[in-house]
Design a protein around this motif. Structure first.
Motif, short mmCIF file in Angstrom:
data_model
loop_
_atom_site.label_atom_id
_atom_site.label_comp_id
_atom_site.label_asym_id
_atom_site.label_seq_id
_atom_site.Cartn_x
_atom_site.Cartn_y
_atom_site.Cartn_z
N PRO A 4 0.80 -1.24 0.00
CA PRO A 4 0.00 0.00 0.00
C PRO A 4 0.83 1.28 0.00
O PRO A 4 0.27 2.37 0.08
N ILE A 10 -1.21 3.25 -5.75
CA ILE A 10 -2.05 2.34 -4.95
C ILE A 10 -2.88 3.14 -3.97
O ILE A 10 -4.07 2.85 -3.77
N LYS A 11 -2.29 4.17 -3.37
CA LYS A 11 -3.06 5.02 -2.46
C LYS A 11 -4.22 5.70 -3.20
O LYS A 11 -5.32 5.82 -2.65
N ILE A 38 -6.96 3.11 -3.74
CA ILE A 38 -7.70 2.89 -2.49
C ILE A 38 -8.71 4.01 -2.29
O ILE A 38 -9.88 3.76 -1.98
N LEU A 83 -14.46 -0.53 -1.61
CA LEU A 83 -13.36 -0.82 -0.70
C LEU A 83 -13.84 -1.74 0.43
O LEU A 83 -14.88 -1.49 1.03
N ASP A 96 -12.40 -3.11 3.96
CA ASP A 96 -11.33 -2.95 4.95
C ASP A 96 -11.39 -4.12 5.92
O ASP A 96 -12.26 -4.18 6.77
N THR A 146 -8.81 -4.88 7.96
CA THR A 146 -7.68 -4.68 8.85
C THR A 146 -8.07 -4.67 10.33
O THR A 146 -7.21 -4.81 11.18
N THR A 159 -2.52 -1.17 7.46
CA THR A 159 -2.66 -1.90 6.19
C THR A 159 -1.27 -2.27 5.68
O THR A 159 -0.42 -1.41 5.49
N VAL A 194 -2.60 -4.89 -0.07
CA VAL A 194 -3.81 -4.50 -0.79
C VAL A 194 -4.08 -5.59 -1.82
O VAL A 194 -3.21 -5.93 -2.61
N ILE A 204 -11.33 -3.54 -3.91
CA ILE A 204 -10.02 -3.40 -3.30
C ILE A 204 -10.18 -3.85 -1.86
O ILE A 204 -11.04 -3.36 -1.13
N LEU A 207 -8.30 -4.43 1.84
CA LEU A 207 -7.16 -4.08 2.68
C LEU A 207 -7.01 -5.14 3.77
O LEU A 207 -8.00 -5.55 4.37
N SER A 233 2.08 -8.89 2.22
CA SER A 233 1.85 -9.44 0.88
C SER A 233 2.39 -10.86 0.76
O SER A 233 1.75 -11.74 0.19
#
Length: 89
Positions: A23, A28-29, A32, A41, A43, A45, A50, A53, A61, A63, A68
């Motif tokens: 992320p 990528i930001k 998001i 999105l 989430d 998390t 995060t 992604v 998307i 999170l 990864s």
């Protein structure tokens, strides 16, 4: 359907994954933020930082707090189990 655990009991359909990315980069930001505005999105998390992604073929998307490499290893180990079942049959 093959499911990958992405933490806290959350699962993702492995057949829908396109990419697992970090992320940290600006593109990528932006992805998001745009998916958040479109309501695409997810989430997972649970309030943690995060670390990965997940991009799906349905433009969602996701999170996750897992790294990864961890998600990729879980995806890879799932594929290995399927290969073993095919050879045993």
């Amino acid at each position: 359907m093959k499911l990958i655990n992405i933490g806290f009991g959350n699962m993702v359909n492995a057949n829908r994954l396109i990419a697992i990315v970090s992320p940290e980069s600006a593109p990528i930001k932006r992805m998001i933020q745009e998916s958040k505005e479109r309501g695409m999105l997810i989430d997972a998390t649970h309030g943690r930082r995060t670390r990965a992604v997940i991009i799906t073929d349905t433009d969602h998307i996701i999170l996750t707090y897992l790294q990864s490499e961890t998600v990729a290893n879980r995806l890879e180990s799932e594929a290995d189990e399927i290969d073993e079942e095919v050879y045993e049959a």
